[in-house]
Design an enzyme around this catalytic site. Structure first.
Site, short mmCIF file in Angstrom:
data_model
loop_
_atom_site.label_atom_id
_atom_site.label_comp_id
_atom_site.label_asym_id
_atom_site.label_seq_id
_atom_site.Cartn_x
_atom_site.Cartn_y
_atom_site.Cartn_z
N SER A 146 0.85 -1.19 0.00
CA SER A 146 0.00 0.00 0.00
C SER A 146 0.88 1.23 0.00
O SER A 146 2.06 1.18 0.40
CB SER A 146 -0.89 0.00 1.25
OG SER A 146 -1.50 1.26 1.46
N TYR A 159 -2.58 -0.84 10.17
CA TYR A 159 -2.49 -1.02 8.72
C TYR A 159 -1.15 -0.50 8.20
O TYR A 159 -0.48 -1.18 7.42
CB TYR A 159 -3.65 -0.30 8.04
CG TYR A 159 -3.73 -0.51 6.55
CD1 TYR A 159 -4.27 -1.68 6.03
CD2 TYR A 159 -3.29 0.46 5.65
CE1 TYR A 159 -4.37 -1.88 4.66
CE2 TYR A 159 -3.37 0.28 4.29
CZ TYR A 159 -3.91 -0.89 3.79
OH TYR A 159 -3.99 -1.08 2.43
#
Length: 255
Positions: A146, A159
């Site tokens: 990501s 995350y």
């Protein structure tokens, strides 16, 4: 230039294939000629995806895989290889998030994110890597990280930590497994519209976030197709340990 079916005969395994990016990755690889194993915790949606792939004469195998359960990972990989042969391409895509201020995130939410995104990603890579080493034909492992592996996303601590781990894991595995002709690379997607977050982008908060992005837009899953096919095919034979940012300039943007 790649032919339309340049992955003909290859077996690709896609985790988290029941929705979002995983669904698109599976379709893209199947259209390029690969046989595709569709892995997720629930197989109901996978059956629908398999029928869509079979509709254009592709071959798809739905398998149940819970990436937080190492036994489930190994069982799914074994089932996939029994049916479709050794895995040539892994798209290591499963991931979740837990939005929370760092001072408030629960141990349960933190563990769920880390177990899925970091630990799960590693043990999927390990299971497929073991098979690639055993069969001696090499392969391509594509880890989906990501933009959060490069920069902070507010109130998303677990995350961010997990995706930074995936980025570093990619480099570590590339270093170790290069001798086996296994290419390990990754993709850092930016903000992508999926079924899960589609409504969010229509809210005031979502529109405000879009207004701060470099090109004032978010992407559809198809924007990742180019990077995916590069890393899955022969064009990446001299690439390993690389992360490709597909984020519309977000990483380049000043903080």
């Amino acid at each position: 230039m790649n032919s339309p079916t340049f992955l003909e005969g290859k077996h690709a395994l896609v985790t988290g294939a029941s929705s979002g990016l995983g669904w698109q990755f599976a379709l893209t690889l199947a259209r390029a000629g690969a046989k595709v194993t569709l892995a997720a915790r629930s197989t109901d949606k996978l059956e629908t995806l398999a029928k869509e792939i079979e509709g254009f004469d592709g071959r798809a195998l739905p398998v149940r895989m819970d990436v937080t359960d190492v036994a489930s990972i190994r069982s799914a990989v074994a089932a996939a290889e029994t049916e479709l042969g050794p895995v040539d391409i892994l798209v290591n895509n499963s991931g979740i998030s837990a939005l929370s201020p760092s001072e408030a995130i629960s141990e349960e939410d933190f563990d769920a994110v880390m177990d899925t995104n970091a630990k799960g990603a590693f043990f999927v890579a390990q299971a497929v890597g073991q098979s690639m080493i055993k069969h001696g034909h090499g392969g391509k492992i594509i880890n989906i990280a990501s933009v959060a592996s490069n920069r902070v996303l507010k109130q998303n601590i677990a995350y961010c930590m997990s995706k930074a781990a995936v980025k570093h894991m990619t480099a570590a595995l590339a270093d170790e497994w290069g001798r086996y002709n296994i290419n390990v690379n990754g993709i850092n997607p930016g903000y992508i519209v999926t079924g899960i977050n589609r409504d969010y982008w229509e809210t005031d908060h979502g529109k405000k976030l879009i207004s701060r992005l470099p090109r004032r837009r978010v992407g559809d899953p198809e924007v990742l197709d180019g990077a995916l096919l590069l890393l899955a095919g022969p064009g990446s034979d001299f690439m390993t340990g690389s992360m490709i940012d597909v984020d519309d300039g977000l990483t380049a943007k000043g903080f």
